[in-house]
Motif scaffolding. Structure first.
Motif, PDB file in Angstrom:
ATOM      1  N   GLU A 122       0.829  -1.202   0.000  1.00 27.22           N
ATOM      2  CA  GLU A 122       0.000   0.000   0.000  1.00 27.22           C
ATOM      3  C   GLU A 122       0.869   1.259   0.000  1.00 27.22           C
ATOM      4  O   GLU A 122       0.530   2.259  -0.635  1.00 27.22           O
ATOM      5  N   TYR A 130       3.656   1.423  -1.476  1.00 29.78           N
ATOM      6  CA  TYR A 130       4.201   1.496  -2.828  1.00 29.78           C
ATOM      7  C   TYR A 130       3.143   1.855  -3.867  1.00 29.78           C
ATOM      8  O   TYR A 130       3.417   1.808  -5.063  1.00 29.78           O
ATOM      9  N   GLY A 131       1.924   2.175  -3.428  1.00 33.59           N
ATOM     10  CA  GLY A 131       0.911   2.665  -4.358  1.00 33.59           C
ATOM     11  C   GLY A 131      -0.238   1.733  -4.628  1.00 33.59           C
ATOM     12  O   GLY A 131      -1.155   2.091  -5.373  1.00 33.59           O
ATOM     13  N   TYR A 132      -0.240   0.513  -4.032  1.00 32.63           N
ATOM     14  CA  TYR A 132      -1.395  -0.362  -4.193  1.00 32.63           C
ATOM     15  C   TYR A 132      -2.564   0.176  -3.379  1.00 32.63           C
ATOM     16  O   TYR A 132      -2.395   0.897  -2.409  1.00 32.63           O
ATOM     17  N   TYR A 145      -4.707   0.048  -7.610  1.00 35.93           N
ATOM     18  CA  TYR A 145      -3.763   1.080  -7.191  1.00 35.93           C
ATOM     19  C   TYR A 145      -4.515   2.236  -6.524  1.00 35.93           C
ATOM     20  O   TYR A 145      -5.722   2.405  -6.692  1.00 35.93           O
ATOM     21  N   GLN A 146      -3.761   3.033  -5.767  1.00 37.52           N
ATOM     22  CA  GLN A 146      -4.346   4.214  -5.145  1.00 37.52           C
ATOM     23  C   GLN A 146      -5.032   5.063  -6.215  1.00 37.52           C
ATOM     24  O   GLN A 146      -4.490   5.309  -7.288  1.00 37.52           O
TER      25      GLN A 146
END
Length: 207
Positions: free
Chosen positions: A188, A190-192, A204-205
């Motif tokens: 999360e 890292y952008g998930y 992804y976010q």
């Protein structure tokens, strides 16, 4: 405190790159059907003997509940058959597991926390709403397809939360921290996506 983080997200096994989804198959958006069971990891695979394995639940007031391997085996066991959906775009239907429901594990835990941060042997973490661990939707699973769960798939025990993308089903689970405020885990950060619903394609976010 969460354990140290694993290696950087760039150190990935093959398979994280996915492939196109065939037409005409009833799957969550962007997925394809997989008949094998791909092994996707970041970093080395921990090998934890069952005699050293322990699961700890810590509430927001830092009270702890803990189970050894023999404790886990003595609890009521479920045998769910579930579909898996990986964020790398594969889905595997009808997987068979054995494990202990989080409803059982959290039954006597005193908490009003809304979120959980799951920590694992090897340093991986992931975050989930507590509500997604309850209601017969999540297990600590130790058996896959009738055999003890291999280390490469998260053995001796992993979290299994099949209604979310598979990275939420944290391998090598050892701790569940119940927290008042949501804290992002490894992927999360890292952008998930914080939640990861496959049917809403929350990869992804911002999805």
């Amino acid at each position: 405190m969460p354990p140290e983080e694993p290696v950087a997200a760039t150190d990935l096994t093959p398979g994280f790159r996915g492939r196109p989804r065939p037409a005409g198959i009833a799957l969550p958006p962007g997925q394809y059907e997989e008949h094998g069971f791909p092994v996707l990891t970041a970093g080395t695979t921990p090998h934890v003997p069952t005699e050293r394995w322990r699961l700890t639940v810590r509430n927001e007031d830092l009270e702890e509940w803990s189970w050894s391997w023999s404790d886990l085996m003595a609890l009521p066991q479920d045998e769910p058959t579930v579909d898996l959906h990986c964020v790398t775009r594969w889905s595997k239907f009808g997987t068979r597991w054995r494990g202990v429901s989080l409803d059982v594990l959290l039954a006597d835990v005193r908490s009003s926390a809304q979120y959980a941060l799951v920590a694992c042997y090897g340093g991986y973490t992931t975050n989930l709403p507590v509500a997604d661990l309850l209601g017969g939707r999540a297990w600590v699973a130790h058996t896959y397809d009738g055999r003890p769960l291999h280390a490469e798939h998260g053995g001796p025990a992993r979290l299994l939360v099949p209604h979310l993308y598979l990275w939420k089903s944290a391998k090598w689970v050892k701790e569940i921290h119940l927290v008042r405020d949501e804290q992002r885990g490894f992927w999360e950060r890292y952008g998930y996506h914080d939640y990861g619903d496959p049917w809403r394609e929350q990869r992804y976010q911002g999805d």
